[in-house]
Design a protein around this motif. Structure first.
Motif, PDB file in Angstrom:
ATOM      1  N   THR A 149      91.254  67.749   9.078  1.00  0.00           N
ATOM      2  CA  THR A 149      89.980  68.459   8.923  1.00  0.00           C
ATOM      3  C   THR A 149      90.241  69.784   8.160  1.00  0.00           C
ATOM      4  O   THR A 149      91.245  70.093   7.950  1.00  0.00           O
ATOM      5  N   HIS A 150      89.137  70.580   7.842  1.00  0.00           N
ATOM      6  CA  HIS A 150      88.929  71.994   7.305  1.00  0.00           C
ATOM      7  C   HIS A 150      89.531  71.793   6.082  1.00  0.00           C
ATOM      8  O   HIS A 150      89.759  72.997   5.384  1.00  0.00           O
ATOM      9  N   ARG A 151      89.870  70.763   5.151  1.00  0.00           N
ATOM     10  CA  ARG A 151      89.779  70.807   3.736  1.00  0.00           C
ATOM     11  C   ARG A 151      88.966  70.053   3.128  1.00  0.00           C
ATOM     12  O   ARG A 151      88.631  68.634   3.435  1.00  0.00           O
ATOM     13  N   PHE A 152      88.438  70.517   2.131  1.00  0.00           N
ATOM     14  CA  PHE A 152      87.252  69.817   1.579  1.00  0.00           C
ATOM     15  C   PHE A 152      87.285  69.903   0.001  1.00  0.00           C
ATOM     16  O   PHE A 152      87.282  71.139  -0.624  1.00  0.00           O
ATOM     17  N   SER A 160      77.347  83.591   1.085  1.00  0.00           N
ATOM     18  CA  SER A 160      76.373  82.889   0.594  1.00  0.00           C
ATOM     19  C   SER A 160      76.070  81.783   1.460  1.00  0.00           C
ATOM     20  O   SER A 160      74.725  81.065   1.278  1.00  0.00           O
ATOM     21  N   GLY A 161      76.765  81.341   2.595  1.00  0.00           N
ATOM     22  CA  GLY A 161      76.532  80.596   3.443  1.00  0.00           C
ATOM     23  C   GLY A 161      76.699  79.018   2.656  1.00  0.00           C
ATOM     24  O   GLY A 161      76.299  78.090   3.361  1.00  0.00           O
ATOM     25  N   THR A 162      77.619  78.864   1.762  1.00  0.00           N
ATOM     26  CA  THR A 162      77.996  77.658   1.085  1.00  0.00           C
ATOM     27  C   THR A 162      79.443  77.422   1.102  1.00  0.00           C
ATOM     28  O   THR A 162      80.145  78.471   1.255  1.00  0.00           O
ATOM     29  N   LEU A 163      79.711  76.207   0.577  1.00  0.00           N
ATOM     30  CA  LEU A 163      81.304  75.965   0.256  1.00  0.00           C
ATOM     31  C   LEU A 163      81.433  76.392  -1.053  1.00  0.00           C
ATOM     32  O   LEU A 163      80.807  76.086  -2.025  1.00  0.00           O
ATOM     33  N   THR A 164      82.639  77.298  -1.350  1.00  0.00           N
ATOM     34  CA  THR A 164      82.712  77.699  -2.653  1.00  0.00           C
ATOM     35  C   THR A 164      84.065  77.476  -3.042  1.00  0.00           C
ATOM     36  O   THR A 164      85.078  77.804  -2.069  1.00  0.00           O
ATOM     37  N   GLY A 209      84.751  78.151  -9.132  1.00  0.00           N
ATOM     38  CA  GLY A 209      83.571  78.759  -8.577  1.00  0.00           C
ATOM     39  C   GLY A 209      82.566  77.928  -8.190  1.00  0.00           C
ATOM     40  O   GLY A 209      81.411  78.404  -7.987  1.00  0.00           O
ATOM     41  N   HIS A 210      82.629  76.487  -8.123  1.00  0.00           N
ATOM     42  CA  HIS A 210      81.411  75.740  -7.866  1.00  0.00           C
ATOM     43  C   HIS A 210      81.051  75.656  -6.720  1.00  0.00           C
ATOM     44  O   HIS A 210      81.984  76.033  -5.732  1.00  0.00           O
ATOM     45  N   THR A 211      80.006  75.632  -6.133  1.00  0.00           N
ATOM     46  CA  THR A 211      79.481  75.741  -4.824  1.00  0.00           C
ATOM     47  C   THR A 211      78.945  74.498  -4.378  1.00  0.00           C
ATOM     48  O   THR A 211      78.300  73.727  -5.281  1.00  0.00           O
ATOM     49  N   CYS A 255      86.835  70.263  -9.651  1.00  0.00           N
ATOM     50  CA  CYS A 255      88.130  70.210 -10.089  1.00  0.00           C
ATOM     51  C   CYS A 255      89.271  69.887  -8.960  1.00  0.00           C
ATOM     52  O   CYS A 255      90.242  69.713  -9.419  1.00  0.00           O
ATOM     53  N   GLY A 256      88.824  69.379  -7.889  1.00  0.00           N
ATOM     54  CA  GLY A 256      89.657  68.963  -6.780  1.00  0.00           C
ATOM     55  C   GLY A 256      90.571  69.881  -5.948  1.00  0.00           C
ATOM     56  O   GLY A 256      90.991  69.569  -5.069  1.00  0.00           O
ATOM     57  N   ALA A 257      90.360  71.327  -6.310  1.00  0.00           N
ATOM     58  CA  ALA A 257      90.768  72.229  -5.343  1.00  0.00           C
ATOM     59  C   ALA A 257      89.986  72.472  -4.060  1.00  0.00           C
ATOM     60  O   ALA A 257      89.109  71.841  -3.940  1.00  0.00           O
TER      61      ALA A 257
END
Length: 380
Positions: free
Chosen positions: A24-27, A42-46, A51-53, A32-34
């Motif tokens: 877990t904890h890796r997305f 922002s309350g988002t995954l960044t 810089g993609h959210t 780009c696969g990072a």
């Protein structure tokens, strides 16, 4: 008080269906696969690389409902398999913190005491979190709150202040808690005291003088009170002094979100070390204090005496939740200093460091001022 339930079963190892730690904890970023990180602002995954959210609910990881679990079923090992999980944890040899590690991590410092920790292959079977309170402030804001707090401590060593100000980044840790709900019905017996006054004659300087003296008339009483307890919060960690974590309160639990592992992206989570039953023991202590207050109010009068309270507890439910803490542990001149910041409100607690030189200087200045005051007084 009813007899205590039997203790919960001990944690077992390697009992998940695949026998493999859950990664877990890796997305991965879809562009780009990072790795994504949860961004408190922002309350988002960044993605820190491109810089993609990604919205928390926009990916394939949707969480379940924020719901209570049955306390008795948990003690009887009857929770559904979906409410259990197996994670890879490592215990710090110094402070005994049990922190989840990424499967690719093999060694790092303990975030609670800065002791080097080498990860092992042990796995822990435990109750899955049902709720998470996402970080509201980022690392920069947490670090500023800590340094501002240190700056207000007059006798803190300047070297430690500077070291903390320029030191490494703070660790974002999700700390485990239990919450308990319960219906209670209590019967009591005691006495209600009514204050009245009588006039008595007393001798003052050899002369009689009238004086009003308070007396209490006691009458036996009995009755019943009931109360529903909602989300009684109990720390499930042993890694930090309880006086620190208690002082981080209050938490706004209305902001709890159903647990989704992507909230933990870029952060670490501590496994609970206080069992479900032991946590309920502390919750009962807190409930009993509230019930005693209710009984005193129900007795009424000017004074109250409580002889006996018998409480029946029913419909006990619970949640395992994670609350956000920014943590810094610094080793300065052979001593570890720990500072914790409420990741929702920014409230700070920690060791209060003292500089012997500053204290000696303050004593010397005080002595000079006292001597000067005495001298001026003698000249007048």
């Amino acid at each position: 008080m009813p007899s205590s339930p039997p203790p919960p079963p001990p944690a077992t190892e390697n009992t998940d269906s695949a026998g493999v730690p859950d990664e877990t904890h890796r997305f991965p970023c879809e562009q780009c696969g990072a790795d994504y990180r949860f961004d408190p602002q922002s309350g988002t995954l960044t993605c820190s690389h491109c810089g993609h959210t990604e919205e928390i609910n926009g990916g394939p990881w949707r969480g379940g409902a924020l719901r209570e679990l049955d306390f008795r079923a948990a003690l009887d090992r009857q929770l559904p398999e979906a409410d259990m999980e197996t994670t890879r944890v490592s215990k710090c040899p110094n402070c005994a913190a049990e922190v989840e590690f990424d499967p690719t991590t093999h060694a790092r410092e303990c975030p609670f005491c800065a002791t080097p920790v080498v990860t092992d292959t042990g796995e822990s079977r435990h109750i899955k979190p049902k709720g998470v309170l996402p970080f509201s402030i980022d690392e920069r804001a947490g670090h500023k709150a800590m340094t501002d707090w240190l700056g207000r401590l007059w006798f803190a060593p300047n070297g430690l202040k500077e070291y903390a100000r320029k030191g490494r980044r703070m660790e974002g840790i999700y700390v485990p808690y239990w919450t308990y709900d319960a219906d209670t019905r209590s019967s009591y017996s005691g006495q209600r005291g009514t204050v009245y006054y009588v006039t008595e004659t007393v001798m003052v300087d050899g002369k009689p003088q009238a004086k009003q003296v308070a007396k209490v008339r006691w009458r036996p009483v009995s009755g019943r009170v009931k109360r529903f307890f909602d989300d009684v919060l109990v720390l499930a960690s042993k890694s930090l002094p309880k006086r620190y974590t208690d002082a981080l309160e209050p938490w706004d639990l209305s902001a709890l979100e159903p647990y989704q592992p992507q909230y933990l992206a870029g952060f670490r989570a501590e496994a609970y070390a206080i069992s479900l039953q032991d946590g309920f023991g502390e919750a009962r202590t807190r409930m009993d204090r509230v019930i005693e207050r209710d009984v005193r109010f129900d007795i009424g009068g000017d004074r109250q005496r409580i002889s006996h309270i018998d409480t029946q507890v029913s419909d006990v439910t619970f949640k395992h939740i994670l609350l956000p803490v920014w943590l810094a542990a610094y080793k300065y001149r052979g001593k570890t200093y720990r500072f914790v910041v409420n990741g929702q409100s920014g409230r700070v607690q920690g060791e209060r460091p003292y500089s012997a030189w500053k204290i000696a200087g303050a004593v010397a200045v005080l002595a000079v001022l006292i001597a000067a005051a005495i001298y001026i007084g003698n000249q007048q």
